[in-house]
Design a protein around this motif. Structure first.
Motif, PDB file in Angstrom:
ATOM      1  N   UNK A 267      16.419   5.047  -6.044  1.00 50.73           N
ATOM      2  CA  UNK A 267      15.717   3.955  -5.367  1.00 50.73           C
ATOM      3  C   UNK A 267      15.166   2.913  -6.338  1.00 50.73           C
ATOM      4  N   UNK A 268      15.157   3.203  -7.612  1.00 46.61           N
ATOM      5  CA  UNK A 268      14.790   2.208  -8.626  1.00 46.61           C
ATOM      6  C   UNK A 268      15.412   2.593  -9.953  1.00 46.61           C
ATOM      7  N   UNK A 269      15.483   1.618 -10.837  1.00 48.17           N
ATOM      8  CA  UNK A 269      15.977   1.851 -12.189  1.00 48.17           C
ATOM      9  C   UNK A 269      15.083   1.124 -13.180  1.00 48.17           C
ATOM     10  N   UNK A 270      15.000   1.660 -14.381  1.00 47.23           N
ATOM     11  CA  UNK A 270      14.287   0.984 -15.448  1.00 47.23           C
ATOM     12  C   UNK A 270      15.248   0.040 -16.161  1.00 47.23           C
TER      13      UNK A 270
ATOM     14  N   UNK B  54      13.269  -1.956 -11.533  1.00 49.94           N
ATOM     15  CA  UNK B  54      13.942  -2.780 -10.526  1.00 49.94           C
ATOM     16  C   UNK B  54      14.306  -1.904  -9.336  1.00 49.94           C
ATOM     17  N   UNK B  55      13.787  -2.270  -8.157  1.00 51.30           N
ATOM     18  CA  UNK B  55      14.065  -1.503  -6.948  1.00 51.30           C
ATOM     19  C   UNK B  55      15.480  -1.711  -6.454  1.00 51.30           C
ATOM     20  N   UNK B  56      15.992  -0.701  -5.754  1.00 55.26           N
ATOM     21  CA  UNK B  56      17.377  -0.725  -5.282  1.00 55.26           C
ATOM     22  C   UNK B  56      17.497  -0.997  -3.786  1.00 55.26           C
ATOM     23  N   UNK B  57      16.366  -1.228  -3.098  1.00 61.13           N
ATOM     24  CA  UNK B  57      16.399  -1.327  -1.643  1.00 61.13           C
ATOM     25  C   UNK B  57      16.096  -2.734  -1.134  1.00 61.13           C
TER      26      UNK B  57
ATOM     27  N   UNK C  18       2.560  -1.716  -2.557  1.00 62.28           N
ATOM     28  CA  UNK C  18       2.983  -1.547  -3.947  1.00 62.28           C
ATOM     29  C   UNK C  18       4.220  -0.665  -4.038  1.00 62.28           C
ATOM     30  N   UNK C  19       4.221   0.456  -3.331  1.00 61.45           N
ATOM     31  CA  UNK C  19       5.363   1.380  -3.362  1.00 61.45           C
ATOM     32  C   UNK C  19       6.619   0.708  -2.823  1.00 61.45           C
ATOM     33  N   UNK C  20       6.486   0.031  -1.682  1.00 65.33           N
ATOM     34  CA  UNK C  20       7.648  -0.639  -1.102  1.00 65.33           C
ATOM     35  C   UNK C  20       8.199  -1.703  -2.054  1.00 65.33           C
ATOM     36  N   UNK C  21       7.313  -2.470  -2.681  1.00 66.32           N
ATOM     37  CA  UNK C  21       7.754  -3.462  -3.645  1.00 66.32           C
ATOM     38  C   UNK C  21       8.446  -2.822  -4.837  1.00 66.32           C
ATOM     39  N   UNK C  22       7.950  -1.680  -5.260  1.00 66.05           N
ATOM     40  CA  UNK C  22       8.509  -0.980  -6.414  1.00 66.05           C
ATOM     41  C   UNK C  22       9.955  -0.569  -6.166  1.00 66.05           C
TER      42      UNK C  22
ATOM     43  N   UNK D 206      11.926  -2.149  -4.160  1.00 66.97           N
ATOM     44  CA  UNK D 206      12.713  -3.345  -3.907  1.00 66.97           C
ATOM     45  C   UNK D 206      12.492  -4.032  -2.586  1.00 66.97           C
ATOM     46  N   UNK D 207      11.561  -3.538  -1.772  1.00 70.21           N
ATOM     47  CA  UNK D 207      11.334  -4.128  -0.450  1.00 70.21           C
ATOM     48  C   UNK D 207      10.148  -5.078  -0.540  1.00 70.21           C
ATOM     49  N   UNK D 208      10.440  -6.363  -0.521  1.00 67.45           N
ATOM     50  CA  UNK D 208       9.385  -7.368  -0.658  1.00 67.45           C
ATOM     51  C   UNK D 208       8.985  -8.005   0.672  1.00 67.45           C
ATOM     52  N   UNK D 209       9.834  -7.874   1.689  1.00 62.61           N
ATOM     53  CA  UNK D 209       9.529  -8.424   3.016  1.00 62.61           C
ATOM     54  C   UNK D 209       8.726  -7.374   3.770  1.00 62.61           C
ATOM     55  N   UNK D 210       7.399  -7.437   3.636  1.00 60.42           N
ATOM     56  CA  UNK D 210       6.515  -6.412   4.194  1.00 60.42           C
ATOM     57  C   UNK D 210       5.428  -7.063   5.041  1.00 60.42           C
ATOM     58  N   UNK D 211       5.282  -6.571   6.252  1.00 64.66           N
ATOM     59  CA  UNK D 211       4.203  -6.996   7.144  1.00 64.66           C
ATOM     60  C   UNK D 211       3.246  -5.821   7.337  1.00 64.66           C
ATOM     61  N   UNK D 212       1.959  -6.112   7.444  1.00 62.62           N
ATOM     62  CA  UNK D 212       0.949  -5.084   7.709  1.00 62.62           C
ATOM     63  C   UNK D 212       0.286  -5.385   9.044  1.00 62.62           C
TER      64      UNK D 212
END
Length: 199
Positions: free
Chosen positions: A118-121, A127-130, A163-167, A169-175
């Motif tokens: 789900x991520x790589x260094x 860098x997130x993979x999602x 933070x976890x979702x961004x990590x 790769x998911x930046x489109x997040x609504x709360x």
């Protein structure tokens, strides 16, 4: 086929505000996407195994070199990660527990944050993979810890999940939060209206 992943973390099977809200969202989403698939994942209680030294060791062992026991240890994590990759949209039902996420949600996070999956260094950092997916955090809390309130700094549920979702790769997040349910009878219905407007 469009796919929605619902992750419910509330330990309450009955009367859970977040479970009621995620179910309402799933119903509306399914109506709008009749050919779509809804994956429902319950991570409450001990549904997700906590990390152990042996599991971490299995994660870092190349797949073709894992022992049968190591393959068993990573099987649940692989399944949870596969669900994320299958989903176009993810909804996390996460009630606040002692200012942060529940134990079940934390166990799920520990199982899906996987280097090489789900991520790589990289030289530029992790860098997130999602990427390309949308996520909605459906939160609830007894007190009001929402942005702009005197207790907002104590809200480590919403900010941690973002933070976890961004990590990964998911930046489109609504709360969408039902805040202060112990003092405001209308907060759940108000959250429902905001949530269904997103579906």
């Amino acid at each position: 086929m469009k796919t929605l992943l619902i992750v419910d973390a509330s330990p309450n099977d009955q009367g859970s505000n977040t479970r009621g809200l995620t179910a309402a969202y799933a119903d509306k989403w399914q109506s709008a996407n009749p050919q779509g698939r809804v994956i429902r994942r319950d991570v409450s209680g001990d549904a997700v195994q906590p990390l152990s030294q042996a599991t971490i060791g299995a994660f870092y062992t190349p797949e073709d070199q894992r022992s049968p026991e190591q393959r068993r240890l990573v099987a649940q994590s692989d399944s949870l990660v596969d669900e994320l990759f299958a989903a176009d949209e993810i909804v996390l039902g996460s009630p606040m527990h002692n200012f942060s996420v529940s134990g079940g949600m934390k166990a799920w996070i520990d199982q899906i944050c996987r280097v090489g999956r789900t991520f790589n260094y990289t030289e530029q950092g992790p860098k997130g993979a999602l990427g390309g997916r949308r996520a909605v955090i459906v939160a609830s809390s007894g007190g009001d810890y929402s942005e702009g309130t005197p207790l907002a700094d104590l809200n480590h549920n919403d900010t941690y999940l973002q933070t976890v979702l961004g990590f990964i790769g998911i930046s489109d997040v609504q709360v969408v939060s039902a805040a202060g349910v112990a003092i405001n009878d209308q907060s759940v219905e108000q959250a429902r209206e905001r949530l269904l407007a997103l579906a």
